[in-house]
Design an enzyme around this catalytic site. Structure first.
Site, PDB file in Angstrom:
ATOM      1  N   ARG A  51      45.611  37.042  48.306  1.00 26.47           N
ATOM      2  CA  ARG A  51      46.532  36.004  47.820  1.00 26.47           C
ATOM      3  C   ARG A  51      47.064  36.270  46.417  1.00 26.47           C
ATOM      4  NH1 ARG A  51      43.669  34.221  51.662  1.00 26.47           N
ATOM      5  NH2 ARG A  51      42.162  35.529  50.624  1.00 26.47           N
ATOM      6  N   THR A  52      46.184  36.539  45.485  1.00 22.96           N
ATOM      7  CA  THR A  52      46.629  36.581  44.091  1.00 22.96           C
ATOM      8  C   THR A  52      47.603  37.744  43.876  1.00 22.96           C
ATOM      9  OG1 THR A  52      44.492  35.673  43.494  1.00 22.96           O
ATOM     10  CG2 THR A  52      45.831  36.533  41.697  1.00 22.96           C
ATOM     11  N   LYS A  80      38.889  57.926  36.363  1.00 24.78           N
ATOM     12  CA  LYS A  80      38.594  59.098  35.506  1.00 24.78           C
ATOM     13  C   LYS A  80      37.985  58.669  34.183  1.00 24.78           C
ATOM     14  CE  LYS A  80      43.005  60.662  36.917  1.00 24.78           C
ATOM     15  NZ  LYS A  80      44.287  61.052  36.371  1.00 24.78           N
ATOM     16  N   HIS A 129      39.851  31.859  36.652  1.00 18.41           N
ATOM     17  CA  HIS A 129      40.949  32.249  37.555  1.00 18.41           C
ATOM     18  C   HIS A 129      42.083  31.234  37.336  1.00 18.41           C
ATOM     19  CE1 HIS A 129      43.192  33.861  40.771  1.00 18.41           C
ATOM     20  NE2 HIS A 129      42.265  33.936  41.709  1.00 18.41           N
TER      21      HIS A 129
END
Ligand code: CP
Length: 303
Positions: A51-52, A80, A129
């Site tokens: 969703r996000t 890396k 969030h």
């Protein structure tokens, strides 16, 4: 240049403004088709998302902009050993705005401190969030017409559920909101989230028993037990089925209850509830796209 790392980075007035813009987008999407023409969003997702990430990308496309980015750390130079700070400096050379998800709490804040473009936190570990909360707030506003005077039940993994932490923080700014925190003992809301409730004298109770409180709720915000945050698989297996919302459990709930869930769902809400008119969780998904469109425009200072 401004970033959104925590929901408190937006004032209540700005949230009202975002809701107004989102409502206007819903009513007149054609007026927004070129608002971000020639602008680029970078989605830097170090952790899985449906969703996000995709709603940010859909939001930018619907504003006429472009999207670059990566959907897993292993396909970026993080594999890396590149630091979040260096990645943020690098992406600032390519894009106009960043949406970022990271398994480590605080990583988007580090990105914001090093980027020269706005950074939006798309979820950091078990912490915050904020844009899910924007989706939740538009949904609550559309379902209830107000944020005030509501009894908000939050159920499930309230310890690791970052959407829960941001939603409590946001709703605690409105008058006469009461919280009912329903979780196993091991998955209670962390102290740092409850502390402001105590300091402001905001009403909350904690319980392990959903059936004893369901009749009182205006909103029931179900959450998944966050498997990826557990150190011990046995603990996850023991706790994962603590709460499964079924039509039988809803028998005593109000007709006006709104059933919410940030998704993804595992088994916390029985599929039979999807057809219940009180189910609002797929409305949250759509509302998230509109609020992210409004937020991108705000941060890019698009009129
Ligand atoms: N609600 C939410 O954050 O969903 P995703 O993990 O799919 O982005």
């Amino acid at each position: 240049m401004r970033s959104i790392i925590n929901i408190l980075d937006l004032t209540k007035e700005e949230i009202d403004q975002l809701i107004q813009v989102a409502e206007d987008i819903i009513a007149h999407p054609q007026n927004y088709l070129e608002k971000c023409k020639h602008k680029k969003l970078a989605t830097l997702f170090y952790e899985p998302s449906t969703r996000t990430r995709l709603s940010f990308e859909a939001a930018m496309y619907e504003l006429g902009g472009h999207v670059i980015g990566f959907s897993e750390a292993n396909s970026s130079s993080a594999a890396k050993g590149e630091s979040v700070a260096d990645t943020a400096k690098t992406i600032s050379c390519y894009a106009d705005i960043i949406a970022m998800r990271h398994p480590k709490e605080g990583a988007p804040m580090v990105a914001a401190a090093n980027a020269t473009i706005p950074v939006i936190n798309g979820g950091d570990g078990g912490h915050n969030h904020p844009t899910q909360t924007l989706a939740d707030l538009l949904t609550i506003h559309r379902e209830k017409g107000t944020f005030e005077g509501l009894t908000v039940g939050l159920c499930g993994d309230l310890k690791f559920g970052r959407t829960v932490h941001s939603l409590i923080t946001a709703m605690a700014r409105y008058d006469n909101v009461r919280f009912v925190l329903i979780s196993p003992e091991e998955l209670k809301v962390p102290s740092y989230v409850k502390m402001p409730l105590k300091q402001k004298g905001i009403s909350y109770i904690q319980t392990t028993d959903i059936e004893s409180v369901i009749a009182d709720l205006d909103i029931l915000y179900m959450t998944r037990v966050q498997k990826e945050r557990f150190f011990n698989e046995d603990d996850y297996i023991r706790l994962k089925d603590s709460y499964i919302l079924t039509p039988q459990k809803l028998a005593k709930a109000k007709d006006t209850l709104s059933i919410m869930h940030p998704l993804p769902r595992v088994n916390e809400i029985a599929l039979a509830i999807d057809d219940d008119p009180r189910a609002a969780y797929f409305k949250q998904v759509l509302n998230g796209k509109y609020m992210r469109m409004a937020l991108i425009m705000m941060l890019l200072e698009v009129k």
